[in-house]
Design a protein around this motif. Sequence first.
Motif, mmCIF file in Angstrom:
data_model
loop_
_atom_site.group_PDB
_atom_site.id
_atom_site.type_symbol
_atom_site.label_atom_id
_atom_site.label_comp_id
_atom_site.label_asym_id
_atom_site.label_seq_id
_atom_site.Cartn_x
_atom_site.Cartn_y
_atom_site.Cartn_z
ATOM 1 N N MET A 1 0.843 -1.192 0.000
ATOM 2 C CA MET A 1 0.000 0.000 0.000
ATOM 3 C C MET A 1 0.878 1.242 0.000
ATOM 4 S SD MET A 1 -3.093 -0.809 2.632
ATOM 5 C CE MET A 1 -4.068 -2.291 2.481
ATOM 6 N N LYS A 2 0.326 2.315 -0.532
ATOM 7 C CA LYS A 2 1.013 3.605 -0.493
ATOM 8 C C LYS A 2 0.032 4.662 -0.009
ATOM 9 C CE LYS A 2 4.060 5.070 -3.559
ATOM 10 N NZ LYS A 2 4.683 5.633 -4.794
ATOM 11 N N LEU A 3 0.452 5.409 1.010
ATOM 12 C CA LEU A 3 -0.369 6.486 1.557
ATOM 13 C C LEU A 3 0.170 7.824 1.082
ATOM 14 C CD1 LEU A 3 -2.617 7.473 3.511
ATOM 15 C CD2 LEU A 3 -0.865 7.497 5.312
ATOM 16 N N PHE A 4 -0.696 8.608 0.474
ATOM 17 C CA PHE A 4 -0.381 9.979 0.088
ATOM 18 C C PHE A 4 -0.998 10.888 1.144
ATOM 19 C CE2 PHE A 4 -0.585 7.362 -3.675
ATOM 20 C CZ PHE A 4 0.508 7.756 -4.417
ATOM 21 N N GLY A 5 -0.164 11.633 1.851
ATOM 22 C CA GLY A 5 -0.698 12.433 2.941
ATOM 23 C C GLY A 5 0.190 13.607 3.286
ATOM 24 N N TYR A 6 -0.183 14.279 4.344
ATOM 25 C CA TYR A 6 0.563 15.444 4.837
ATOM 26 C C TYR A 6 0.654 15.297 6.348
ATOM 27 C CZ TYR A 6 1.787 20.358 5.721
ATOM 28 O OH TYR A 6 2.411 21.516 6.114
ATOM 29 N N TRP A 7 1.783 15.613 6.899
ATOM 30 C CA TRP A 7 2.056 15.300 8.298
ATOM 31 C C TRP A 7 1.059 15.899 9.278
ATOM 32 C CZ3 TRP A 7 4.540 18.859 11.979
ATOM 33 C CH2 TRP A 7 4.756 20.139 11.462
ATOM 34 N N ARG A 8 0.582 17.139 9.009
ATOM 35 C CA ARG A 8 -0.335 17.773 9.958
ATOM 36 C C ARG A 8 -1.800 17.653 9.550
ATOM 37 N NH1 ARG A 8 2.499 23.296 12.097
ATOM 38 N NH2 ARG A 8 1.889 24.005 10.024
ATOM 39 N N SER A 9 -2.085 16.967 8.474
ATOM 40 C CA SER A 9 -3.473 16.751 8.064
ATOM 41 C C SER A 9 -4.172 15.822 9.047
ATOM 42 C CB SER A 9 -3.506 16.140 6.663
ATOM 43 O OG SER A 9 -4.694 15.435 6.424
ATOM 44 N N SER A 10 -5.286 16.278 9.597
ATOM 45 C CA SER A 10 -6.047 15.444 10.534
ATOM 46 C C SER A 10 -6.527 14.163 9.869
ATOM 47 C CB SER A 10 -7.249 16.222 11.080
ATOM 48 O OG SER A 10 -6.845 17.300 11.882
ATOM 49 N N ALA A 11 -7.000 14.282 8.631
ATOM 50 C CA ALA A 11 -7.525 13.108 7.937
ATOM 51 C C ALA A 11 -6.412 12.100 7.650
ATOM 52 C CB ALA A 11 -8.222 13.527 6.645
ATOM 53 N N SER A 12 -5.233 12.581 7.275
ATOM 54 C CA SER A 12 -4.094 11.683 7.071
ATOM 55 C C SER A 12 -3.695 11.015 8.390
ATOM 56 C CB SER A 12 -2.897 12.450 6.514
ATOM 57 O OG SER A 12 -3.190 13.026 5.261
ATOM 58 N N TYR A 13 -3.730 11.783 9.457
ATOM 59 C CA TYR A 13 -3.395 11.295 10.804
ATOM 60 C C TYR A 13 -4.315 10.123 11.169
ATOM 61 C CZ TYR A 13 -1.977 12.204 15.761
ATOM 62 O OH TYR A 13 -1.481 12.146 17.035
ATOM 63 N N ARG A 14 -5.610 10.241 10.870
ATOM 64 C CA ARG A 14 -6.565 9.171 11.172
ATOM 65 C C ARG A 14 -6.146 7.869 10.502
ATOM 66 N NH1 ARG A 14 -11.428 12.867 8.917
ATOM 67 N NH2 ARG A 14 -11.493 14.441 10.570
ATOM 68 N N VAL A 15 -5.794 7.958 9.228
ATOM 69 C CA VAL A 15 -5.436 6.755 8.475
ATOM 70 C C VAL A 15 -4.136 6.163 9.002
ATOM 71 C CG1 VAL A 15 -4.872 5.840 6.195
ATOM 72 C CG2 VAL A 15 -6.714 7.523 6.450
ATOM 73 N N ARG A 16 -3.171 7.015 9.345
ATOM 74 C CA ARG A 16 -1.911 6.507 9.903
ATOM 75 C C ARG A 16 -2.154 5.737 11.193
ATOM 76 N NH1 ARG A 16 0.087 11.899 8.810
ATOM 77 N NH2 ARG A 16 0.183 12.287 11.062
ATOM 78 N N ILE A 17 -3.048 6.248 12.033
ATOM 79 C CA ILE A 17 -3.360 5.545 13.284
ATOM 80 C C ILE A 17 -3.954 4.178 12.982
ATOM 81 C CG2 ILE A 17 -4.804 5.534 15.351
ATOM 82 C CD1 ILE A 17 -4.656 8.625 15.302
ATOM 83 N N ALA A 18 -4.909 4.126 12.067
ATOM 84 C CA ALA A 18 -5.546 2.859 11.732
ATOM 85 C C ALA A 18 -4.541 1.860 11.173
ATOM 86 C CB ALA A 18 -6.674 3.094 10.728
ATOM 87 N N LEU A 19 -3.668 2.311 10.278
ATOM 88 C CA LEU A 19 -2.649 1.432 9.720
ATOM 89 C C LEU A 19 -1.722 0.903 10.818
ATOM 90 C CD1 LEU A 19 -1.832 3.521 6.525
ATOM 91 C CD2 LEU A 19 -2.773 1.200 6.519
ATOM 92 N N ALA A 20 -1.386 1.773 11.749
ATOM 93 C CA ALA A 20 -0.509 1.354 12.851
ATOM 94 C C ALA A 20 -1.216 0.376 13.779
ATOM 95 C CB ALA A 20 -0.025 2.574 13.622
ATOM 96 N N ASP A 25 2.118 -2.467 7.032
ATOM 97 C CA ASP A 25 3.233 -1.718 6.461
ATOM 98 C C ASP A 25 2.780 -1.009 5.188
ATOM 99 O OD1 ASP A 25 5.063 -2.529 8.410
ATOM 100 O OD2 ASP A 25 5.496 -4.388 7.320
ATOM 101 N N TYR A 26 3.333 0.156 4.935
ATOM 102 C CA TYR A 26 2.954 0.915 3.745
ATOM 103 C C TYR A 26 4.068 1.881 3.364
ATOM 104 C CZ TYR A 26 1.932 4.581 7.182
ATOM 105 O OH TYR A 26 2.019 5.513 8.203
#
Length: 213
Positions: A1-20, A25-26
């Motif tokens: 998988m590949k995640l396209f995101g931004y470090w301070r984006s709340s929505a990106s943060y949500r997905v990072r938490i779920a993946l963790a 791995d991504y």
Amino acid sequence: MKLFGYWRSSASYRVRIALALKNIDYEYEPVNLLAGEQKSDAHLARNPLALVPALKTDEGAVLTQSLAILEYLEETRPDPSLLPHGAAPRANARAIALTLASEAQPFMNLRIQQYLKSEGGFDDEVMKQWLNTWPGGAMAAVEKMLARTAGDYSIGDTPGLADCFLIPQMFAANRFGVDVSGFAKMNEIYERCQKHPAFEKAHPDNQPDAVKG
């Protein structure tokens, strides 16, 4: 998988938490929102709304909208689950997530704040009132929703879907000066999650594109 995101984006943060939480791995490809990279042709092909995150699956599908991505992860990688047992607790978890995603975070979005300042003439004091009325008001409602649940986290004793949305919202609220001092349960969960390895891994400051200082 590949995640396209931004470090301070709340929505990106949500997905990072779920993946963790799911130990997935991504690859990570930053999309610099301040530099306008979300408006590039390459990113618009991934997300026509010019927003992050976008998730490219192992099969090559490109998914957008954080809640939809988390539902996809739950359906395809069900163990460990992000949802509690029972139909009613699952509905409560989704209700908390949706309240934060639709009634709090959009009013705090940086592009909305920039528009209100440039086009609406909002000064810092009016902006503070706006943030405490809309995002803060929605968060106050979630605090009452949490009073109906039990456990160390939003729903039960295991972090899950609701916490994937709650923690980024608290991070953003602290960043933008929303008064969260009266949200006892939220602050308790937030502090507990700061010590959880999955949340630590997903924290904005621990991302490759984080800007220090």
